[in-house]
Design an enzyme around this catalytic site. Structure first.
Site, PDB file in Angstrom:
ATOM      1  N   CYS A   1       0.879  -1.178   0.000  1.00 41.07           N
ATOM      2  CA  CYS A   1       0.000   0.000   0.000  1.00 41.07           C
ATOM      3  C   CYS A   1       0.914   1.225   0.000  1.00 41.07           C
ATOM      4  O   CYS A   1       1.057   1.909   1.007  1.00 41.07           O
ATOM      5  CB  CYS A   1      -0.907  -0.003   1.221  1.00 41.07           C
ATOM      6  SG  CYS A   1      -1.791  -1.565   1.494  1.00 41.07           S
TER       7      CYS A   1
ATOM      8  N   GLY B   1       4.721   7.123  -1.298  1.00 44.44           N
ATOM      9  CA  GLY B   1       6.082   6.647  -1.523  1.00 44.44           C
ATOM     10  C   GLY B   1       7.059   6.868  -0.390  1.00 44.44           C
ATOM     11  O   GLY B   1       8.239   6.562  -0.537  1.00 44.44           O
ATOM     12  N   GLY B   2       6.598   7.374   0.747  1.00 42.38           N
ATOM     13  CA  GLY B   2       7.506   7.630   1.859  1.00 42.38           C
ATOM     14  C   GLY B   2       8.250   6.399   2.318  1.00 42.38           C
ATOM     15  O   GLY B   2       9.449   6.455   2.615  1.00 42.38           O
TER      16      GLY B   2
ATOM     17  N   ASP C   1      -0.206   0.449  -5.321  1.00 39.55           N
ATOM     18  CA  ASP C   1      -1.280   1.178  -4.648  1.00 39.55           C
ATOM     19  C   ASP C   1      -2.563   1.002  -5.442  1.00 39.55           C
ATOM     20  O   ASP C   1      -2.547   1.035  -6.684  1.00 39.55           O
ATOM     21  CB  ASP C   1      -0.958   2.657  -4.497  1.00 39.55           C
ATOM     22  CG  ASP C   1      -1.795   3.281  -3.380  1.00 39.55           C
ATOM     23  OD1 ASP C   1      -1.327   3.269  -2.221  1.00 39.55           O
ATOM     24  OD2 ASP C   1      -2.913   3.753  -3.659  1.00 39.55           O
TER      25      ASP C   1
ATOM     26  N   ARG D   1      -2.994   8.140  -6.997  1.00 41.65           N
ATOM     27  CA  ARG D   1      -1.937   8.124  -5.987  1.00 41.65           C
ATOM     28  C   ARG D   1      -0.719   7.343  -6.480  1.00 41.65           C
ATOM     29  O   ARG D   1       0.429   7.661  -6.131  1.00 41.65           O
ATOM     30  CB  ARG D   1      -2.470   7.532  -4.681  1.00 41.65           C
ATOM     31  CG  ARG D   1      -3.338   8.502  -3.901  1.00 41.65           C
ATOM     32  CD  ARG D   1      -4.098   7.817  -2.771  1.00 41.65           C
ATOM     33  NE  ARG D   1      -3.242   7.077  -1.872  1.00 41.65           N
ATOM     34  CZ  ARG D   1      -2.554   7.602  -0.853  1.00 41.65           C
ATOM     35  NH1 ARG D   1      -2.639   8.909  -0.634  1.00 41.65           N
ATOM     36  NH2 ARG D   1      -1.826   6.859  -0.067  1.00 41.65           N
TER      37      ARG D   1
ATOM     38  N   ASP E   1       1.711  -0.936   4.998  1.00 38.82           N
ATOM     39  CA  ASP E   1       1.253   0.234   5.754  1.00 38.82           C
ATOM     40  C   ASP E   1      -0.230   0.355   5.454  1.00 38.82           C
ATOM     41  O   ASP E   1      -0.640   1.011   4.497  1.00 38.82           O
ATOM     42  CB  ASP E   1       2.028   1.479   5.334  1.00 38.82           C
ATOM     43  CG  ASP E   1       1.695   2.673   6.201  1.00 38.82           C
ATOM     44  OD1 ASP E   1       1.573   2.496   7.428  1.00 38.82           O
ATOM     45  OD2 ASP E   1       1.529   3.781   5.663  1.00 38.82           O
TER      46      ASP E   1
ATOM     47  N   CYS F   1      -1.398   3.919  11.357  1.00 38.05           N
ATOM     48  CA  CYS F   1      -1.259   5.163  12.121  1.00 38.05           C
ATOM     49  C   CYS F   1      -2.521   5.366  12.954  1.00 38.05           C
ATOM     50  O   CYS F   1      -3.140   6.421  12.939  1.00 38.05           O
ATOM     51  CB  CYS F   1      -0.987   6.353  11.197  1.00 38.05           C
ATOM     52  SG  CYS F   1      -2.220   6.620   9.915  1.00 38.05           S
TER      53      CYS F   1
END
Length: 463
Positions: free
Chosen positions: A110, A114-115, A134, A139, A179, A232
């Site tokens: 996911c 791109g972090g 993704d 995105r 993520d 998160c």
């Protein structure tokens, strides 16, 4: 900060005596983070040229805090050179704690924007394969840009449902990062709009999606491989209970310890099923205990017999004679290109990663490194190739100091007068650099550089 009552009650029960400290953190400013691209520059070298004061993030070796009220790093030429990525400090943790080494096959399931994928790609050092996926097509385009900006060429960028990928990549990857989409409770301080989104789609909505994704990802991991799951959010149904679900569905998995930090908190060892003490090996990040937003992480290993290293596949013969203009350009580059890994589709030329399966009916935004395009009797190198190359690998360089006004003019797409740097007789494709780091290509003729910087990347796009 007006927090939803059900959320307040849940957090009060979760944090107990720490709850008031958690509420107080909403009075503090959010933290801004910058992560150095070690694929292009070492941390030590970056600190020598960094134009701002930076504070190390203590649990991320290549991560730094910066003052977001003063500094605008997205408007600096070094950003356009791909020397760093702007990322919330806690969000740097998942890719940092997944132990990737060069040569492995790695999946970021996911991945947008791109972090985490950019850090995984940097860890591979150009060896092996990074597959970044993704589900959102828009995105995924931003994901591709960030990976190319970082100079990552051994990549597949996909836009697919995880379930469709699992049918192609069964037992394929050495490392997987998930993520997962989540209710975003850990981001309430950073982005107040997340509260409204939480009220529309809360933990019950996302936990079903997460359970599906993690089991599909598990089937794509090799025995002996490792997978990192992160969110998160704070809700147990999206965190520890998802891990409990995986262990129940896939008993070959176990929870692993990960490198610690004094601000990390243990996971909570009470899933939906019976108590599982191993859940305490998972990690929670709370914003009142360290300088970052809320996160959850679980590092997992898939047990079983590790397959023997695959024998290298038979090299593909180049389907037709190498175009002369392409051969001449590749010969000028001081980096070896295996000719059997070149593919030409229409006008476009790609350099494919090693060991990828046959491409079935999947939606790809990019397969390998786009080298450029074959036009009539000429080859035009791509923006992706420019970012992939290092200064010493290409013989024709225009290197500007950061302060030179022509750097910003180039990034805006303007033609440059460069007769002070080259003779009037020189011509052809030149790699434009800032302080020795590549920005893009230009075509030189009579002391003027025709700008070939990719229009969608130009300076105006960040204003």
């Amino acid at each position: 900060m007006n927090l939803p009552k059900p959320f307040e009650e849940k957090m009060r029960a979760l944090l107990k005596t720490d709850y008031e400290k958690y509420l107080k953190c909403f009075e503090e400013e959010r933290h801004y983070g910058l992560r150095v691209n070690t694929n292009k520059i070492s941390v030590e070298e970056f600190l020598k040229i960094a134009p701002w004061s930076l504070e190390p993030i203590p649990w991320i070796q290549n991560g730094f805090y910066y003052d977001g009220d003063v500094i605008q790093p997205a408007k600096h030429p070094y950003y356009f050179a791909g020397l760093y990525y702007l990322q919330e400090p806690s969000a740097m943790t998942p890719a940092d704690r997944l132990p990737v080494v060069p040569g492995e096959k790695v999946l970021d399931l996911c991945a947008a924007p791109g972090g985490k994928a950019t850090e995984l790609g940097a860890k591979l050092k150009g060896e092996g394969l990074l597959a970044a996926n993704d589900i959102s097509a828009s995105r995924a385009k931003g994901l591709l840009k960030n990976l190319e900006l970082f100079g990552i060429g051994n990549l597949l960028v996909l836009n697919e449902e995880p379930g469709k990928l699992s049918g192609v990549f069964e037992n394929f990857f050495d490392k997987i990062l998930i993520d997962a989409p989540c209710s975003g409770e850990g981001m309430f301080r950073k982005d107040k709009k997340m509260i409204k989104a939480w009220e529309e789609h809360g933990p019950a909505y996302f936990s079903k999606i997460q359970r599906s994704i993690i089991v599909q990802a598990a089937s794509m991991l090799k025995p002996g491989g490792m997978m990192l799951y992160s969110t998160c959010t704070f809700d147990q149904s999206e965190n520890e209970q998802v891990i409990s679900w995986l262990l129940e569905q896939c008993p070959e998995f176990e929870i692993c310890e990960m490198e610690g930090y004094e601000g990390f908190s243990h996971g909570i060892g009470n899933g939906v099923q019976a108590e599982n003490a191993d859940l305490e090996k998972t990690v929670r990040i709370f914003p009142h205990r360290m300088k970052g937003e809320g996160h959850f992480l679980a590092l997992l290993k898939k047990n079983g017999e590790i397959p023997e290293k695959e024998a290298p596949g038979k090299a593909r013969a180049f389907e037709s004679r190498m175009p002369v203009e392409l051969e001449e350009f590749l010969q000028s580059i001081k980096r070896p290109f295996d000719r059997t890994r070149l593919e030409i589709h229409g006008e476009r030329v790609y350099y494919m990663p090693e060991g990828i399966p046959q491409k079935k009916k999947l939606r790809f935004l990019r397969t390998g490194l786009l080298l450029g395009e074959l036009k009539k009797n000429r080859f035009e190198p791509s923006q992706a190739l420019a970012m992939y190359l290092k200064r010493e690998e290409y013989p024709y360089i225009l290197n500007f100091p950061c302060e030179d006004e022509r750097v910003v003019k180039y990034l805006k797409g303007e033609t440059l007068e460069v007769s002070d740097l080259v003779s009037d007789t020189e011509k052809g494709w030149y790699l434009v650099c800032v302080d020795g780091y590549s920005l893009g290509f230009g075509k030189l003729l009579n002391g003027m550089l025709k700008n070939k910087y990719l229009p969608g990347w130009r300076w105006q796009s960040v204003r």
